[in-house]
Design a protein around this motif. Structure first.
Motif, PDB file in Angstrom:
ATOM      1  N   GLY A  51      10.187 -48.573  63.527  1.00 15.02           N
ATOM      2  CA  GLY A  51      10.960 -48.450  62.294  1.00 15.02           C
ATOM      3  C   GLY A  51      10.344 -49.239  61.154  1.00 15.02           C
ATOM      4  O   GLY A  51      11.065 -49.831  60.342  1.00 15.02           O
ATOM      5  N   THR A  53       9.226 -50.608  57.873  1.00 12.19           N
ATOM      6  CA  THR A  53       9.680 -50.372  56.503  1.00 12.19           C
ATOM      7  C   THR A  53       8.800 -51.082  55.478  1.00 12.19           C
ATOM      8  O   THR A  53       8.859 -50.765  54.294  1.00 12.19           O
ATOM      9  CB  THR A  53      11.135 -50.847  56.313  1.00 12.19           C
ATOM     10  OG1 THR A  53      11.212 -52.247  56.629  1.00 12.19           O
ATOM     11  CG2 THR A  53      12.093 -50.059  57.204  1.00 12.19           C
ATOM     12  N   ASP A  60       7.756 -55.562  58.589  1.00 13.10           N
ATOM     13  CA  ASP A  60       9.200 -55.574  58.775  1.00 13.10           C
ATOM     14  C   ASP A  60       9.632 -54.179  59.199  1.00 13.10           C
ATOM     15  O   ASP A  60       8.901 -53.201  59.007  1.00 13.10           O
ATOM     16  CB  ASP A  60       9.896 -55.977  57.478  1.00 13.10           C
ATOM     17  CG  ASP A  60      11.320 -56.482  57.699  1.00 13.10           C
ATOM     18  OD1 ASP A  60      11.788 -56.511  58.859  1.00 13.10           O
ATOM     19  OD2 ASP A  60      11.981 -56.846  56.710  1.00 13.10           O
ATOM     20  N   ASN A  62      13.243 -51.623  60.948  1.00 20.40           N
ATOM     21  CA  ASN A  62      14.645 -51.485  61.326  1.00 20.40           C
ATOM     22  C   ASN A  62      14.808 -50.796  62.677  1.00 20.40           C
ATOM     23  O   ASN A  62      15.906 -50.439  63.055  1.00 20.40           O
ATOM     24  CB  ASN A  62      15.418 -50.729  60.236  1.00 20.40           C
ATOM     25  CG  ASN A  62      14.821 -49.367  59.947  1.00 20.40           C
ATOM     26  OD1 ASN A  62      14.096 -48.803  60.777  1.00 20.40           O
ATOM     27  ND2 ASN A  62      15.102 -48.826  58.772  1.00 20.40           N
ATOM     28  N   LYS A  96      16.655 -59.187  62.244  1.00 18.43           N
ATOM     29  CA  LYS A  96      17.624 -58.827  61.199  1.00 18.43           C
ATOM     30  C   LYS A  96      18.266 -57.478  61.516  1.00 18.43           C
ATOM     31  O   LYS A  96      19.485 -57.320  61.451  1.00 18.43           O
ATOM     32  CB  LYS A  96      16.912 -58.819  59.843  1.00 18.43           C
ATOM     33  CG  LYS A  96      17.819 -58.573  58.668  1.00 18.43           C
ATOM     34  CD  LYS A  96      17.121 -58.795  57.328  1.00 18.43           C
ATOM     35  CE  LYS A  96      15.850 -57.994  57.223  1.00 18.43           C
ATOM     36  NZ  LYS A  96      15.181 -58.102  55.923  1.00 18.43           N
ATOM     37  N   ALA A  97      17.464 -56.491  61.898  1.00 14.44           N
ATOM     38  CA  ALA A  97      17.988 -55.161  62.220  1.00 14.44           C
ATOM     39  C   ALA A  97      18.817 -55.189  63.498  1.00 14.44           C
ATOM     40  O   ALA A  97      19.847 -54.511  63.603  1.00 14.44           O
ATOM     41  CB  ALA A  97      16.845 -54.157  62.356  1.00 14.44           C
ATOM     42  N   TRP A  98      18.380 -55.973  64.479  1.00 14.72           N
ATOM     43  CA  TRP A  98      19.083 -56.073  65.760  1.00 14.72           C
ATOM     44  C   TRP A  98      20.518 -56.554  65.546  1.00 14.72           C
ATOM     45  O   TRP A  98      21.477 -55.981  66.066  1.00 14.72           O
ATOM     46  CB  TRP A  98      18.304 -57.003  66.689  1.00 14.72           C
ATOM     47  CG  TRP A  98      18.876 -57.115  68.062  1.00 14.72           C
ATOM     48  CD1 TRP A  98      19.559 -58.188  68.577  1.00 14.72           C
ATOM     49  CD2 TRP A  98      18.837 -56.140  69.107  1.00 14.72           C
ATOM     50  NE1 TRP A  98      19.933 -57.933  69.876  1.00 14.72           N
ATOM     51  CE2 TRP A  98      19.502 -56.677  70.221  1.00 14.72           C
ATOM     52  CE3 TRP A  98      18.297 -54.863  69.204  1.00 14.72           C
ATOM     53  CZ2 TRP A  98      19.636 -55.994  71.416  1.00 14.72           C
ATOM     54  CZ3 TRP A  98      18.437 -54.171  70.393  1.00 14.72           C
ATOM     55  CH2 TRP A  98      19.099 -54.733  71.488  1.00 14.72           C
ATOM     56  N   HIS A 134      11.309 -61.528  65.092  1.00 15.67           N
ATOM     57  CA  HIS A 134      11.604 -60.407  65.980  1.00 15.67           C
ATOM     58  C   HIS A 134      11.766 -60.893  67.414  1.00 15.67           C
ATOM     59  O   HIS A 134      11.479 -62.045  67.735  1.00 15.67           O
ATOM     60  CB  HIS A 134      10.495 -59.352  65.901  1.00 15.67           C
ATOM     61  CG  HIS A 134       9.151 -59.847  66.361  1.00 15.67           C
ATOM     62  ND1 HIS A 134       8.284 -60.530  65.525  1.00 15.67           N
ATOM     63  CD2 HIS A 134       8.515 -59.764  67.551  1.00 15.67           C
ATOM     64  CE1 HIS A 134       7.189 -60.846  66.186  1.00 15.67           C
ATOM     65  NE2 HIS A 134       7.307 -60.388  67.428  1.00 15.67           N
TER      66      HIS A 134
END
Length: 166
Positions: A51, A53, A60, A62, A96-98, A134
């Motif tokens: 993902g 971005t 980075d 998502n 952050k996405a997790w 991450h």
């Protein structure tokens, strides 16, 4: 084994895996750790599964991909004859996405919590390899039960990497 087709690196490339742009063959020694820990090898990744971005100032994304049957990252060991040997797989999710997806704990695989990776600007080594904070998890095909799920494998070497710096 679901990833057996990737033993041929050309299949990996055809299916969208791309080499880590840094071209680095990662070993414990190049990361400032004890050389006996071994290596990770060269990373080939699928940007769509991660993902991705952004790539600047740090990579980075998502993606929340955690399926080891179709991993986001393939790990290859350079061989003396110039070929590449598939030695493991890895998945990575951006912290952050997790947590934005509603997770309250780091991911777990086979009873092991994934490694938390974030760069410490106070050290000369980039502990997160150019990525935003991450979680990642390696699964090694090289038979070494003691380190099957650890970040490095003592049976993996970067000795034959042609552009190796150390």
């Amino acid at each position: 084994m679901a990833t057996q087709r990737f033993e041929d690196i050309n299949v990996a490339l055809a299916e969208g895996y791309v080499p880590d742009p840094s071209g680095r063959c990662v070993s414990a020694a190049t990361e400032g750790l004890a050389a006996e820990l071994g290596g990770m090898g060269l990373h080939y990744m699928r940007p769509d599964l991660l993902g991705i971005t952004a790539i600047e100032p740090r990579v980075d994304g998502n993606g929340l991909h955690t399926d080891f049957h179709e991993p986001a990252i393939l790990l290859y060991e350079p061989q003396e004859d110039g070929t590449m040997k598939l030695v493991g797989v890895e998945n990575l999710v951006f912290q952050k996405a997790w947590y934005a997806a509603g997770n309250s704990e780091p991911p777990v695989f086979a009873g092991r919590t994934w490694d938390a990776m974030a760069d410490d600007p106070a050290t000369p080594i980039d502990e997160a390899h150019g990525f935003e904070p991450h979680y990642d998890q390696h699964v090694w095909f090289r038979n070494n039960a003691a380190t099957h799920l650890e970040p490095f494998n003592p049976l993996v070497s970067c000795a034959y990497h042609r552009t190796q710096e150390s």
